[in-house]
Motif scaffolding. Sequence first.
Motif, short mmCIF file in Angstrom:
data_model
loop_
_atom_site.label_atom_id
_atom_site.label_comp_id
_atom_site.label_asym_id
_atom_site.label_seq_id
_atom_site.Cartn_x
_atom_site.Cartn_y
_atom_site.Cartn_z
N LEU A 1 0.80 -1.21 0.00
CA LEU A 1 0.00 0.00 0.00
C LEU A 1 0.84 1.27 0.00
CD1 LEU A 1 -2.91 -0.91 2.42
CD2 LEU A 1 -2.80 -1.09 -0.06
N PHE A 2 1.98 1.24 0.71
CA PHE A 2 2.76 2.45 0.77
C PHE A 2 3.36 2.79 -0.59
CE2 PHE A 2 6.06 -0.69 1.35
CZ PHE A 2 7.19 -0.14 0.74
N LEU B 1 0.47 9.96 -4.62
CA LEU B 1 0.85 11.25 -4.08
C LEU B 1 1.86 11.96 -4.97
CD1 LEU B 1 1.03 10.36 -0.29
CD2 LEU B 1 -0.78 11.58 -1.51
N ALA B 2 2.66 11.19 -5.68
CA ALA B 2 3.64 11.79 -6.59
C ALA B 2 2.96 12.36 -7.82
CB ALA B 2 4.67 10.74 -7.00
N PHE C 1 -14.01 6.40 2.13
CA PHE C 1 -14.59 5.16 1.63
C PHE C 1 -14.03 4.00 2.42
CE2 PHE C 1 -14.37 1.45 -1.25
CZ PHE C 1 -15.75 1.23 -1.35
N ALA C 2 -14.91 3.21 3.04
CA ALA C 2 -14.47 2.08 3.86
C ALA C 2 -15.38 0.88 3.68
CB ALA C 2 -14.44 2.50 5.33
N SER C 3 -16.04 0.78 2.52
CA SER C 3 -17.04 -0.27 2.32
C SER C 3 -16.70 -1.21 1.17
CB SER C 3 -18.41 0.37 2.06
OG SER C 3 -18.78 1.23 3.12
N ALA C 4 -15.41 -1.48 1.00
CA ALA C 4 -14.99 -2.36 -0.10
C ALA C 4 -15.62 -3.75 0.02
CB ALA C 4 -13.47 -2.48 -0.14
N VAL D 1 -7.12 10.64 -1.64
CA VAL D 1 -7.40 9.39 -0.93
C VAL D 1 -6.34 9.09 0.10
CG1 VAL D 1 -8.73 8.35 -2.81
CG2 VAL D 1 -6.26 8.05 -2.75
N SER D 2 -6.78 8.49 1.20
CA SER D 2 -5.86 8.11 2.28
C SER D 2 -5.28 6.73 2.01
CB SER D 2 -6.62 8.09 3.60
OG SER D 2 -7.59 7.04 3.59
N ASP D 3 -4.28 6.35 2.80
CA ASP D 3 -3.69 5.02 2.67
C ASP D 3 -4.74 3.94 2.92
OD1 ASP D 3 -1.26 6.11 2.12
OD2 ASP D 3 -0.35 5.70 4.07
#
Length: 198
Positions: free
Chosen positions: A9-10, A17-18, A79-82, A44-46
């Motif tokens: 993920l990172f 982000l780039a 968003f947290a509903s994958a 979007v967050s990590d």
Amino acid sequence: MRTTRYVPLFLLSAAILAGCKSHPLADKAGMWSSSMEDLKKLNVSDVEIGQLVALKNAGVSDDMCLSLVQVAHGHQHPFASAASAASLNRAGFSDEQILDIARNDQLDTLSGDAVMLRLIRLSDPTVQLILERRMKKLTTLSSAQIGRLKNTGLSEKEIVSRIQSGMTDAQADAEAAAREHARAHSGTGFVRVHGRRR
């Protein structure tokens, strides 16, 4: 083999982000090669990236992934509903149906019951009717009670009629219990046999 779709993920986050429009990591993930700028704009967050990778691994399209994030952000939350969206996708719900549930901010609330409606083998129009009633917060039978009534011999048309009349789960439970009791005792009543007297 789908192992090439999994990317730390990172690393994927760094690519977003780039601001890379086309990045080898995105290609390796099988996603977002042409959508990196859109994701960057969504900030979007990590955690969300992890959700999106899960959606892509479930076969959800890039456009659908982006739309789900946009809808969640429109409701002022990440968003947290994958898992919910993926389960609906696997159950055969269309992208538009899933987005409709998301627009009502009820993905996690309705997904489990919606999948059960498919397993009960209700027709698409009936499933859609039930989901629309739930999204409008109208009294609607749970999938468990619908399945129970169906098992007692009620037709789908009869069940829909009860739903449209506003039948509650408590009322459905009472009717199902009565029908189950009647079926269990059908044909067991004492019948007097009249023989010929000598």
